[in-house]
Design an enzyme around this catalytic site. Structure first.
Site, PDB file in Angstrom:
ATOM      1  N   LYS A 223       7.680 -45.341   2.525  1.00  0.00           N
ATOM      2  CA  LYS A 223       7.274 -44.730   1.259  1.00  0.00           C
ATOM      3  C   LYS A 223       7.542 -43.222   1.247  1.00  0.00           C
ATOM      4  CE  LYS A 223       4.320 -48.227  -0.632  1.00  0.00           C
ATOM      5  NZ  LYS A 223       2.989 -48.648  -1.129  1.00  0.00           N
ATOM      6  N   ARG A 257       1.954 -54.242   5.457  1.00  0.00           N
ATOM      7  CA  ARG A 257       3.064 -54.692   4.611  1.00  0.00           C
ATOM      8  C   ARG A 257       4.274 -53.808   4.909  1.00  0.00           C
ATOM      9  NH1 ARG A 257       5.301 -53.241  -0.148  1.00  0.00           N
ATOM     10  NH2 ARG A 257       6.205 -54.913  -1.432  1.00  0.00           N
TER      11      ARG A 257
HETATM   12  N1  LIG Z   1      -0.481 -54.822  -1.664  1.00  0.00           N
HETATM   13  C1  LIG Z   1       0.554 -53.980  -1.844  1.00  0.00           C
HETATM   14  N2  LIG Z   1       1.633 -54.376  -2.579  1.00  0.00           N
HETATM   15  C2  LIG Z   1       2.645 -53.493  -2.738  1.00  0.00           C
HETATM   16  N3  LIG Z   1       3.794 -53.632  -3.430  1.00  0.00           N
HETATM   17  C3  LIG Z   1       4.460 -52.459  -3.302  1.00  0.00           C
HETATM   18  S1  LIG Z   1       5.982 -52.165  -4.105  1.00  0.00           S
HETATM   19  C4  LIG Z   1       6.399 -50.526  -3.651  1.00  0.00           C
HETATM   20  C5  LIG Z   1       6.922 -50.416  -2.239  1.00  0.00           C
HETATM   21  O1  LIG Z   1       7.183 -49.257  -1.851  1.00  0.00           O
HETATM   22  O2  LIG Z   1       7.079 -51.442  -1.569  1.00  0.00           O
HETATM   23  C6  LIG Z   1       7.430 -50.097  -4.635  1.00  0.00           C
HETATM   24  C7  LIG Z   1       7.066 -49.228  -5.668  1.00  0.00           C
HETATM   25  C8  LIG Z   1       8.001 -48.833  -6.622  1.00  0.00           C
HETATM   26  C9  LIG Z   1       9.299 -49.339  -6.587  1.00  0.00           C
HETATM   27  C10 LIG Z   1       9.646 -50.241  -5.545  1.00  0.00           C
HETATM   28  C11 LIG Z   1       8.723 -50.618  -4.570  1.00  0.00           C
HETATM   29  N4  LIG Z   1       3.792 -51.567  -2.537  1.00  0.00           N
HETATM   30  C12 LIG Z   1       2.626 -52.227  -2.179  1.00  0.00           C
HETATM   31  C13 LIG Z   1       1.492 -51.811  -1.407  1.00  0.00           C
HETATM   32  O3  LIG Z   1       1.382 -50.684  -0.885  1.00  0.00           O
HETATM   33  N5  LIG Z   1       0.480 -52.745  -1.280  1.00  0.00           N
END
Ligand SMILES: Nc1nc2[nH]c(S[C@@H](C(=O)O)c3ccccc3)nc2c(=O)[nH]1
Length: 280
Positions: A223, A257
């Site tokens: 991230k 995750r």
């Molecule tokens: N429970 C849980 N589900 C999640 N889904 C995601 S998507 C995020 C990413 O960086 O993967 C993301 C955000 C924006 C665009 C692409 C991907 N992040 C989480 C988390 O932090 N916790």
């Protein structure tokens, strides 16, 4: 001590840190959900992550196109459901559905998903009812605002206390709808409406969330809270992501995750070896 959670017809012991592998089925990674080579590609990725030690596979098809809900809904269904079916038919692993749409949750449950993972904590129309009508566990994640606007100017009294307050409200809403607290997993939502500093405050004080008595899921992998520190691109964030994973585990997370399953499983083995000696 064991903390066995039922994920549909499968069980995981959350006294051990579990690694959840991210399986992205968004348009940039596939031309479209349904066609053959995308399913094969998804199956191969899932197989690799399972071989590397993932005990949960998180299938997410977040729509990248703002626009009419029905186009978004059908598009998301076409992407994620064939993949969930393919994985649940072939592997024993728990499959979680990363969605905020009630219809996608229901279709995923019908296709054998074992965990509902909702970044909007069941706040969207119909979601709480879908989860109340099944017996699966659900991950409630904190997000301030909406994905398109959440990073503009995140505001908190105190980010950790505000997240705890949010969880108390969502837990109450779930219990009122007949979702037993024992089915709930909490996720602070790193990167979802938090500044760099607020993300690290949340990580530093993550143990405070344990007072709610529920398992924590943490998603820090690759991230921007890592990238903005290291000033590097997504494919150069492995070391930072592994450091974050171990810190999240040290601070109480029981499900991590991640993108890099093999490396995270190894890093957590080192963490577990230390933990095993904590009372010696
Ligand atoms: N429970 C849980 N589900 C999640 N889904 C995601 S998507 C995020 C990413 O960086 O993967 C993301 C955000 C924006 C665009 C692409 C991907 N992040 C989480 C988390 O932090 N916790």
């Amino acid at each position: 001590t064991a903390n066995i959670i039922k994920f549909g017809n499968k069980k995981l012991d959350l006294c051990e840190v579990q690694v959840m592998g991210i399986l992205n089925v968004t348009p940039d990674s596939f031309s479209d959900g349904g066609n053959f080579n995308n399913i094969e590609h998804a199956i191969t990725q899932a197989q690799t992550m399972i071989n590397d030690g993932a005990t949960i596979i998180d299938v997410g098809g977040e729509s990248t196109r703002p626009g009419a809900a029905d186009v978004e809904l059908q598009e998301e269904l076409d992407r994620v459901i064939p993949v969930i079916e393919a994985i649940t038919q072939r592997f024993e692993t728990v499959v979680s559905i990363d969605t905020s749409k009630a219809q996608v949750m229901q279709a995923a449950i019908d296709s054998g998903a074992g965990l509902i993972n909702d970044v909007r904590a069941l706040q969207n129309e119909g979601c709480i009812d879908v989860v109340a009508s099944c017996d699966l566990p659900v991950c409630l994640m904190h997000m301030q605002g909406m994905p398109r606007t959440m990073q503009t100017a995140p505001k908190y009294e105190n980010v950790t206390l505000d997240v705890i307050k949010f969880f108390k409200q969502r837990i109450q809403a779930c219990e009122h709808a007949g979702i037993d607290k024992s089915r709930i997993i909490l996720d602070p939502g790193y990167g979802f409406g938090k500044t760099l500093e607020q993300n690290y405050q949340l990580l530093a004080h993550q143990p405070k969330l344990l007072q709610l008595g529920l398992p924590i899921l943490a998603g820090l992998s690759r991230k921007s809270m890592i990238g903005n520190l290291l000033n590097n691109s997504v494919d150069e964030r492995l070391a930072g992501s592994l450091s974050a994973a171990v810190l999240a585990a040290q601070n109480g997370a029981k499900i991590l995750r991640v993108h890099d399953v093999k490396e995270t499983v190894d890093a957590i083995k080192v963490f577990n070896a230390m933990l095993a000696q904590i009372n010696n």
